[in-house]
Write a protein that holds these residues in place. Sequence first.
Motif, PDB file in Angstrom:
ATOM      1  N   ARG A   1      32.892   8.885   3.815  1.00 29.15           N
ATOM      2  CA  ARG A   1      32.493   7.925   3.157  1.00 29.15           C
ATOM      3  C   ARG A   1      32.036   6.417   4.151  1.00 29.15           C
ATOM      4  N   LYS A   2      32.807   6.551   4.806  1.00 26.90           N
ATOM      5  CA  LYS A   2      32.350   5.248   6.563  1.00 26.90           C
ATOM      6  C   LYS A   2      30.269   5.563   7.239  1.00 26.90           C
TER       7      LYS A   2
ATOM      8  N   LEU B   1      29.207   3.833   3.782  1.00 28.21           N
ATOM      9  CA  LEU B   1      29.444   2.503   4.683  1.00 28.21           C
ATOM     10  C   LEU B   1      28.037   2.222   5.663  1.00 28.21           C
TER      11      LEU B   1
ATOM     12  N   ASP C   1      24.843   1.548   3.692  1.00 27.57           N
ATOM     13  CA  ASP C   1      24.696   0.819   2.972  1.00 27.57           C
ATOM     14  C   ASP C   1      24.404  -0.850   3.659  1.00 27.57           C
ATOM     15  N   SER C   2      25.141  -0.437   4.285  1.00 23.44           N
ATOM     16  CA  SER C   2      24.789  -2.166   5.773  1.00 23.44           C
ATOM     17  C   SER C   2      23.663  -2.179   6.608  1.00 23.44           C
TER      18      SER C   2
ATOM     19  N   PHE D   1      28.510   5.556  -1.807  1.00 23.45           N
ATOM     20  CA  PHE D   1      28.655   4.350  -1.141  1.00 23.45           C
ATOM     21  C   PHE D   1      27.841   3.122  -0.047  1.00 23.45           C
TER      22      PHE D   1
END
Length: 502
Positions: free
Chosen positions: A369-370, A373, A376-377, A397
């Motif tokens: 998941r990270k 993320l 995504d960032s 994500f």
Amino acid sequence: MKNYIDKKKIFFASVIIIALKSIFFLTKHIQEDALISWRVARNIIEYGVYGYNGAEKISASTTHLYVFIGVLFQSIFGEGNFIYPLLVFNTILLTIGIYWLGKLLLKSTNRIILFLLFVSFLPPAIKMSILGMEFGMLFFFYMALIKYGFVERKNWAFILLPIFILWTRIDTCIFLGILFIYDVIQQRKWNTALMIGGILAVLTTVAFNWFYFGEIVNNTITSKKNNYANPTLLERWTEFKFFGPNYFGMIKFPTSIYNFSTAILFILSLISLIVLAGKWDSNRKKVIGFLFAFGIIKTLIFGAANSWFDWYYWIPQICLFLPIILIVLDIDFYKKTALAYGIFILIPFTAYQAIHSIATGHGEWNHARKIGLYLDSIEPNKDNYIFLEPAGYIPYFSKLKVIDYVGLVDKRLTEENIVKNGTEVGFSNLINKAKPKYILEDFKPMFKGKLADQSIYDDYELIKEFKIADVAKSDNPILDKIYKFKPSGRDFYLYKRKETAK
């Protein structure tokens, strides 16, 4: 005189059981494939299209009905808050199904409550509640058809429920086919209502796939067929011997241990079934007989096909284990045998699943998941593509468009025919045509340096490494031991296409 069943007592016991199972939500153990279905549902909300990547239509989920349920829950609770309500919904449906089955097979309130408890905390039943997939709902539909159709002979159940069942998963045609044959043998005549229900189920699912997607079966089935190598009979048998015991049984142990324990449990279950059949009335006998037969046939079919995804076996595992629970609860001194079951089976099985879910949930939620993320960032343009496997946590994500190594969510890989041409050629052709901005790989160098077109390596650069060793640890000594005892996840390497690439 008919045995009195205290429904109020059963209701409150069910609420307590659901609350206890909900503790497992804290493990964050959610299956990758659930996130595929949820992303398809999100795609419907945002684009009005049943697809995965924007406005492109593709049946990227194995379950149409559950996707539409996902649309409903995301619309009500919002994209960031729907998961736990949906998990509770799945658990409630599963619990109702277990109650219906318990009421068909047992004749007292306390026995039914114990049945609810024991079945609900079998490892596959826990996973059916917490992993976010459609199997809690599917078990509910299965038991509804058995209760209202198979036992109570309601024509509406035979006609309507097969439609819901096949829309939930296409492989449920096995359940419906076995039920039809078993019912014909039991009744000694054709079940016209069930025939109509089965025909309507096939026609509606095929018609939806054909008129909406332009295909007869889901793309997920087509892509696996086209992009997985077809093993020889000897290879199938070798895999069957190696993997089978880890999926046909109740929990996973090293194969050498589990071959023995699986055989022992199966023999105990078969003996229990024979004993029950000798003392039960015809209705109860035919229900447990059908479920046991379904459990054997379904596991053999998927085992022979070398289909080794856990979820194919969850419901069959429960069906094959049921006679053991029922023999414990059927005898006159059931309170003593139930206590023994609780000590020697319920607690160890639940503890095993707790360790498994804590470790797996940690690895996926705090690793995969990270990574999503992080993507995504760093990438604001969500129209850019990433080429990776699997198409679960990270795409969900990251919100990026996706091509996966199997072709589940994008058909372009299937066009490259990697079974015939090999992954080295197929992946090279796809990368040159699609030019994904990111590639997420298990290896350094990318694809072990084996791509047919070596110029691709000049087009991409490694920008970040994600090591599972950095995640599989904790300051809490108990959690740290669990993470090291059962490490979950793998290393990933993120490559980005150079701006100078052609």
